[in-house]
Design a protein around this motif. Structure first.
Motif, PDB file in Angstrom:
ATOM      1  N   GLU A  60       0.883  -1.087  -0.001  1.00 24.25           N
ATOM      2  CA  GLU A  60       0.007  -0.214  -0.054  1.00 24.25           C
ATOM      3  C   GLU A  60       0.724   1.119  -0.163  1.00 24.25           C
ATOM      4  N   PRO A  61       0.581   2.348  -0.638  1.00 21.24           N
ATOM      5  CA  PRO A  61       1.196   3.595  -0.726  1.00 21.24           C
ATOM      6  C   PRO A  61       1.150   4.103   0.527  1.00 21.24           C
ATOM      7  N   ALA A  62       2.365   4.878   1.122  1.00 24.71           N
ATOM      8  CA  ALA A  62       2.147   5.348   2.441  1.00 24.71           C
ATOM      9  C   ALA A  62       1.366   6.611   2.309  1.00 24.71           C
ATOM     10  N   PRO A  63       0.768   6.855   3.194  1.00 26.80           N
ATOM     11  CA  PRO A  63      -0.252   7.872   3.498  1.00 26.80           C
ATOM     12  C   PRO A  63       0.526   9.105   3.219  1.00 26.80           C
ATOM     13  N   GLU A  64      -0.458  10.092   2.649  1.00 31.84           N
ATOM     14  CA  GLU A  64       0.368  11.295   2.126  1.00 31.84           C
ATOM     15  C   GLU A  64       0.247  12.284   3.430  1.00 31.84           C
ATOM     16  N   ARG A  65       1.380  12.863   3.642  1.00 35.30           N
ATOM     17  CA  ARG A  65       1.639  13.870   4.637  1.00 35.30           C
ATOM     18  C   ARG A  65       1.672  14.897   4.316  1.00 35.30           C
ATOM     19  N   ARG A  66       1.162  16.128   5.026  1.00 36.36           N
ATOM     20  CA  ARG A  66       1.287  17.236   4.921  1.00 36.36           C
ATOM     21  C   ARG A  66       2.061  18.048   6.073  1.00 36.36           C
TER      22      ARG A  66
END
Length: 107
Positions: free
Chosen positions: A88-94
């Motif tokens: 799974e792609p890593a969650p997008e971080r802001r």
């Protein structure tokens, strides 16, 4: 011949007896090696079908996913635990929002 084809080939995790105990099959080359070197027996109907399908996939006559299906049936026939490896792609971080929240907390 495309021994390292990975397009449309979802990786498979295997639990084998002996060494190595756990293998991840990512390419047709990996699959050919496991079938010829690590497989517990070489006389099952699904095993023979998988070997033929591997040769066909390497030579481009069938899609890698078609081979994968034959490989999974052969694993089931041999009593080998086979799991689909899902990355799974890593969650997008802001980063700005998290830095701001941390900075505000300690002001």
């Amino acid at each position: 011949m495309d021994w390292d084809a990975t397009s449309a080939f979802t990786p498979i995790g295997l639990t084998l007896r002996g060494r190595p105990v756990h293998r991840i099959v990512r390419t047709l080359g990996d699959a050919a090696y496991v079938l010829l070197k690590d497989w517990p027996f070489d006389d099952g109907e699904e095993y023979i079908t998988a070997v033929k399908a591997c040769v066909d996939a390497i030579s481009g006559q069938i899609a890698a996913e078609q081979f994968r299906d034959a490989f999974l049936r052969a694993a089931d026939e041999a009593g080998i635990t086979a799991l689909t490896v899902v990355e799974e792609p890593a969650p997008e971080r802001r980063p700005d929002a998290s830095r701001r929240a941390c900075s505000d907390r300690y002001r």
